[in-house]
Write a protein that holds these residues in place. Sequence first.
Motif, PDB file in Angstrom:
ATOM      1  N   GLN A 143       0.832  -1.195   0.000  1.00 17.26           N
ATOM      2  CA  GLN A 143       0.000   0.000   0.000  1.00 17.26           C
ATOM      3  C   GLN A 143       0.872   1.253   0.000  1.00 17.26           C
ATOM      4  O   GLN A 143       1.995   1.237   0.506  1.00 17.26           O
ATOM      5  N   GLN A 147      -2.399   5.062   2.724  1.00 18.02           N
ATOM      6  CA  GLN A 147      -3.597   4.287   2.410  1.00 18.02           C
ATOM      7  C   GLN A 147      -4.283   3.701   3.645  1.00 18.02           C
ATOM      8  O   GLN A 147      -5.520   3.570   3.649  1.00 18.02           O
ATOM      9  N   LEU A 153     -11.642   3.611   0.627  1.00 19.69           N
ATOM     10  CA  LEU A 153     -11.301   2.682  -0.452  1.00 19.69           C
ATOM     11  C   LEU A 153     -11.920   1.300  -0.236  1.00 19.69           C
ATOM     12  O   LEU A 153     -12.584   0.776  -1.128  1.00 19.69           O
ATOM     13  N   ASP A 159      -9.707  -1.183  -2.886  1.00 16.33           N
ATOM     14  CA  ASP A 159      -8.464  -1.862  -2.553  1.00 16.33           C
ATOM     15  C   ASP A 159      -8.386  -3.224  -3.226  1.00 16.33           C
ATOM     16  O   ASP A 159      -7.330  -3.635  -3.723  1.00 16.33           O
ATOM     17  N   HIS A 162      -7.841  -2.834  -7.066  1.00 16.71           N
ATOM     18  CA  HIS A 162      -6.475  -2.518  -7.469  1.00 16.71           C
ATOM     19  C   HIS A 162      -5.609  -3.767  -7.628  1.00 16.71           C
ATOM     20  O   HIS A 162      -4.575  -3.722  -8.300  1.00 16.71           O
ATOM     21  N   LYS A 232      -0.525   5.298  -7.525  1.00 15.52           N
ATOM     22  CA  LYS A 232      -0.024   4.252  -6.628  1.00 15.52           C
ATOM     23  C   LYS A 232       1.482   4.146  -6.894  1.00 15.52           C
ATOM     24  O   LYS A 232       1.948   3.333  -7.688  1.00 15.52           O
TER      25      LYS A 232
END
Length: 505
Positions: A143, A147, A153, A159, A162, A232
């Motif tokens: 992460q 985060q 999220l 999450d 992703h 990210k």
Amino acid sequence: MTVPHPRHRRALVIPVGMAMATALAFLPNATASAAQPAAPVATDATSLSYVVNVRPGKGSSGHVKKAIAKAGGTIVMSYDQIGVIVVHSANAGFAQTIRKVRGVQSAGATRTAPLPAQSTTDVGTPKVLTADDLADVEAVEGQDPLQPLQWDLPAIKADKAHEKSLGSDRVTVAVIDTGVDDTHPDIAPNFDREASVNCVTGKPDTTDGAWRPSAEESPHGTHVAGEIAAAKNGVGMTGVAPGVKVSGIKVSTTAGYFYTEAVVCGFVWAAEHGVDVTNNSYYTDPWYFNCKNDPDQKALVEAITRASKYAEKKGAVNVAAAGNENYDLAADEIIDPVSPNDSTPTERVIDPSECYDIPTQLPGFVTVAATGAKGLKSSFSNHGLGVIDIAAPGGDSTAYQKPEPPATSGLILGTLPGGKWGYMAGTSMASPHVAGVAALIKSTHPYAPPALVKALLYAEADGTPCTDPYDINGDGKVDAVCEGPKNYNGFYGWGMADALDAVTK
């Protein structure tokens, strides 16, 4: 508690642990008819901005241009593709005169204060993360550093999404707002400069960096941009769609007003620069609700409707915040005590079937309500059966909806100008979550037109039943009434946005 002027769908800046008022709507003390004339707009020595709506393709016709000049107007920009002309004039009778011209379909003043608006309102300061706050966050493998603070999220399964996809860099979300600081380390990797512009005057300013907010202007647009697409990258936070592009379309004056000519410019720019999703976390000043039985307000509705439809026709999904006044937008009547907000407000009772909060209540928009860390409607969020399309995290007072650790604040983390991060709350923060999910859907289905993206957005949402009774502050009084079944109701629309389904279905 610092509460921004409600003209913005922006942050309700709530210090952690401080209680929020049950309803953020202004309290009524008188009534007035929505059909009353607009406030006096100008003297002959005071310039205002106007929109003149004609048949598309006819804006540059000779007789209309001559009529505008004869009436004392100067054309700033002509959007012939949608038939909207932006005009400045010091003639107080300009709109009334130009409406009589052959080919003019509607015309109206976009403001009640002189050019530029002279007043301003303190819109509050975000709760900025301090060095100690940053140091207190325990790192989690895989992460970004901040985060763990983003309870929002997992609330929409971003999450998990992703792990499947971060979104495509061929998809761009335009933040039509107060400007975006593209130098921020969490925004710079994903910034789309070609799709960015300053539209404040109603005419595109393509000067490099013109889309950025000044040090005196609101950080709102930068916060929104980070919520959507913070990279990210091992730095700071993570956006809902950290692999897509984000652009800044600045439409707010330094004083914080979102006027029609700027919003029209923003949608047309988005339409002609390949934008896939627009995020709209504001209402168009100076009227909270624009009533079509008022000739000025009718023209504003028409101009923005044309511009937003043009953007959708060109492929953009338009997403908008529902507002922060705990209004039932499906009620028989609503008291609007704040319009016009750039001069002298006059309290009025409006009929929501004839008077619209624009752009969020215009055709084609995805209207987003806010939820808090417990998944309930945020205490401030507007609602209404048949108006709200979908819900997403917008934050709430931690006293009302406290997140599970390691998150510490019930507000929403976002990027701030100058390479900072901080908390805000509002339907302004809910809308970018949905814009991010729409971008993930577009990434998964690159050839999907806006209608299909919206259909998937609603079909993939997690049905959320009405909260009944809704007593958010626990004082024994009902704070809002929800109507409708689990899969479509006035608090949550089709349900909570689902990022995981967006990348797997």
